[in-house]
Design a protein around this motif. Sequence first.
Motif, short mmCIF file in Angstrom:
data_model
loop_
_atom_site.label_atom_id
_atom_site.label_comp_id
_atom_site.label_asym_id
_atom_site.label_seq_id
_atom_site.Cartn_x
_atom_site.Cartn_y
_atom_site.Cartn_z
N MET A 34 0.83 -1.21 0.00
CA MET A 34 0.00 0.00 0.00
C MET A 34 0.87 1.26 0.00
O MET A 34 0.61 2.20 -0.73
N ALA A 35 1.93 1.26 0.82
CA ALA A 35 2.83 2.42 0.88
C ALA A 35 3.46 2.68 -0.47
O ALA A 35 3.61 3.83 -0.90
N ALA A 36 3.84 1.59 -1.16
CA ALA A 36 4.47 1.75 -2.47
C ALA A 36 3.49 2.37 -3.46
O ALA A 36 3.85 3.21 -4.28
N ASP A 37 2.19 1.94 -3.36
CA ASP A 37 1.18 2.50 -4.25
C ASP A 37 1.01 4.00 -4.01
O ASP A 37 0.91 4.78 -4.94
N LEU A 38 0.96 4.40 -2.73
CA LEU A 38 0.80 5.81 -2.39
C LEU A 38 1.97 6.63 -2.91
O LEU A 38 1.80 7.75 -3.38
N SER A 39 3.19 6.09 -2.80
CA SER A 39 4.37 6.84 -3.23
C SER A 39 4.32 7.12 -4.73
O SER A 39 4.96 8.04 -5.22
N MET A 40 3.56 6.30 -5.46
CA MET A 40 3.47 6.49 -6.90
C MET A 40 2.42 7.54 -7.28
O MET A 40 2.49 8.13 -8.33
N ILE A 41 1.44 7.75 -6.42
CA ILE A 41 0.34 8.63 -6.80
C ILE A 41 0.36 9.99 -6.11
O ILE A 41 -0.29 10.92 -6.56
N LEU A 42 1.08 10.13 -5.01
CA LEU A 42 1.11 11.42 -4.32
C LEU A 42 1.97 12.42 -5.10
O LEU A 42 3.00 12.07 -5.68
N PRO A 43 1.57 13.71 -5.11
CA PRO A 43 2.35 14.72 -5.82
C PRO A 43 3.71 14.95 -5.17
O PRO A 43 3.87 14.81 -3.97
N ARG A 44 4.67 15.34 -5.99
CA ARG A 44 6.04 15.56 -5.54
C ARG A 44 6.30 17.06 -5.41
O ARG A 44 6.14 17.80 -6.37
N VAL A 45 6.70 17.49 -4.21
CA VAL A 45 7.02 18.89 -3.95
C VAL A 45 8.52 19.02 -3.71
O VAL A 45 9.05 18.43 -2.76
N LEU A 46 9.20 19.78 -4.55
CA LEU A 46 10.64 19.96 -4.41
C LEU A 46 10.95 21.05 -3.38
O LEU A 46 10.31 22.12 -3.40
N ILE A 47 11.91 20.79 -2.51
CA ILE A 47 12.36 21.75 -1.51
C ILE A 47 13.89 21.75 -1.52
O ILE A 47 14.51 20.70 -1.36
N VAL A 48 14.50 22.90 -1.72
CA VAL A 48 15.96 23.00 -1.78
C VAL A 48 16.52 23.14 -0.37
O VAL A 48 16.05 23.95 0.42
N SER A 49 17.54 22.36 -0.09
CA SER A 49 18.14 22.39 1.25
C SER A 49 19.04 23.61 1.41
O SER A 49 19.42 24.27 0.44
N ARG A 50 19.36 23.89 2.66
CA ARG A 50 20.33 24.94 2.99
C ARG A 50 21.61 24.28 3.48
O ARG A 50 21.56 23.33 4.25
N ARG A 51 22.74 24.78 3.04
CA ARG A 51 24.02 24.20 3.43
C ARG A 51 24.56 24.88 4.68
O ARG A 51 24.51 26.09 4.83
N SER A 52 25.06 24.07 5.60
CA SER A 52 25.67 24.57 6.82
C SER A 52 26.95 23.78 7.09
O SER A 52 27.27 22.83 6.36
N VAL A 53 27.68 24.16 8.12
CA VAL A 53 28.91 23.47 8.49
C VAL A 53 28.75 22.82 9.85
O VAL A 53 28.31 23.46 10.80
N ARG A 54 29.07 21.53 9.94
CA ARG A 54 29.01 20.81 11.20
C ARG A 54 30.24 19.93 11.30
O ARG A 54 30.50 19.10 10.42
N LYS A 55 31.02 20.13 12.36
CA LYS A 55 32.27 19.39 12.57
C LYS A 55 33.17 19.47 11.34
O LYS A 55 33.71 18.48 10.85
N ASN A 56 33.31 20.71 10.84
CA ASN A 56 34.18 21.00 9.70
C ASN A 56 33.74 20.31 8.41
O ASN A 56 34.52 20.19 7.46
N LYS A 57 32.48 19.86 8.35
CA LYS A 57 31.95 19.24 7.14
C LYS A 57 30.63 19.93 6.78
O LYS A 57 29.90 20.38 7.65
N PHE A 58 30.35 19.97 5.47
CA PHE A 58 29.09 20.55 5.04
C PHE A 58 27.95 19.57 5.30
O PHE A 58 28.10 18.36 5.10
N VAL A 59 26.81 20.12 5.74
CA VAL A 59 25.59 19.33 5.88
C VAL A 59 24.45 20.12 5.24
O VAL A 59 24.45 21.35 5.23
N ASP A 60 23.49 19.40 4.66
CA ASP A 60 22.31 20.02 4.07
C ASP A 60 21.11 19.77 4.98
O ASP A 60 20.98 18.69 5.55
N PHE A 61 20.25 20.78 5.12
CA PHE A 61 19.07 20.59 5.97
C PHE A 61 17.88 21.38 5.45
O PHE A 61 18.02 22.34 4.69
N VAL A 62 16.70 20.92 5.85
CA VAL A 62 15.44 21.63 5.61
C VAL A 62 14.65 21.59 6.91
O VAL A 62 14.60 20.56 7.58
N GLY A 63 14.06 22.72 7.30
CA GLY A 63 13.28 22.77 8.53
C GLY A 63 12.16 21.74 8.54
O GLY A 63 11.42 21.60 7.57
#
Length: 426
Positions: free
Chosen positions: A1-30
């Motif tokens: 059922m979950a697989a079926d839903l993943s095929m029919i639900l609309p896709r909303v794109l959200i661009v992440s924000r880049r930050s630095v954590r422990k001297n490495k880049f990480v991407d995040f979205v609220g």
Amino acid sequence: MAADLSMILPRVLIVSRRSVRKNKFVDFVGEYHLDLIVSYGAVPVIVPRVTGVHMLLSSFEPIHGVLLCEGEDIDPSLYEAEASGLSPEELEEIRRLHVSDTAIDREKDSIELSLAKLCLERNIPYLGICRGSQVLNVACGGTLYQDIGKELWKKFSEGLGTVVHMDYDNYDDHRHVVKVVENTPLHYWFKNSLEEAKMEIRVNSYHHQGVKRLAQRFVPMAFAPDGLIEGFYDPDAYNPEEGKFIMGLQFHPERMRHQDSEDFDYPGCPSAYQEFVKAAIAYQKKLNSSNCVQKGPRLDQEMEKKRQIIVRSFSIAKNMYTTGRGMAPTKESELEAGAEFLESNTALSLQQENRLKQMGATVRNASSYIGKLKKNEEREMIARKVMGKMSVEQLSDLMSFYHMMGQICSEVLDRKLHDIVTEVGF
């Protein structure tokens, strides 16, 4: 059922924000954004802020909606920043006060502006929160205050009328008043929370920049007491039930919650997300429906030649509209093909027809151009005689061709003429 839903639900794109954590880049979205998108029935697809992603956006298809929210200041060179009048000393002070926001991320700018323009071209639902609203305005030719404190507040003597738009020590709990404009989506969402005499709500915001000149296509939905636009939308591209939603909010309705609680300040706070997802769902259905339409026959050489003539005619007309120059005598015959096609095309919506009329008013020598359009009646009689001699198979091929060209023309004209109207100030 979950697989079926993943095929029919609309896709909303959200661009992440880049930050630095422990001297490495990480991407995040609220997470608030993601929770709301999921809760109303869409799938958030995170676009990582990675070098070169702006060249790979077609890999994220199908796109049914775009939500842009977090990030640093937009590169000032993208919106006529030289008009700000800020001195080098003032710019340095701004960088010192807002270190985390003034570190320009050109890759993120490129990704998000590409997505915003894609939404505008295809009428994909778009919701911009905070920076996302600024990206939308810049993508449409609007400008920004590089710093509200240095530019906007100069209009007020002794600080009268100033508003605290950013409180570093009180991120989520900070509020300031905005006045909601009547008969806008924001008004309907917060209607039960507004005092009729004041039309005000208290919002959470966290920004030192904002809309300076609003792009021509947009209408304001809310103002702060200092005059800053806190929300805007495109009324011609707003009808969630039909898959239309183009909007920017400078404040953060997703973060407007009671202290130590997940309850919203007002019942209308999540409405932007709810209506946005509703539009994404409708857009997906419309997209799926158009993809199911049977494709027309392959164009033979003669039909392809006719298609190129029509496209050439539209290109000449566009140049006339954008430059305001008169029509060269040598180009008159080339314009006739496009004029004939437009006059006989029944696929144009009322909105598209109105835009065509607006564009016609901007063309020099319009009377001679309109005169040519009137010749269509004469051409129609000739066309009827010619078609009367054609076979059923030939007529069927011709109908398929014009049906396909009508769909293509309707979509392309809607996009191009809307952009032209915006550029010339109509």
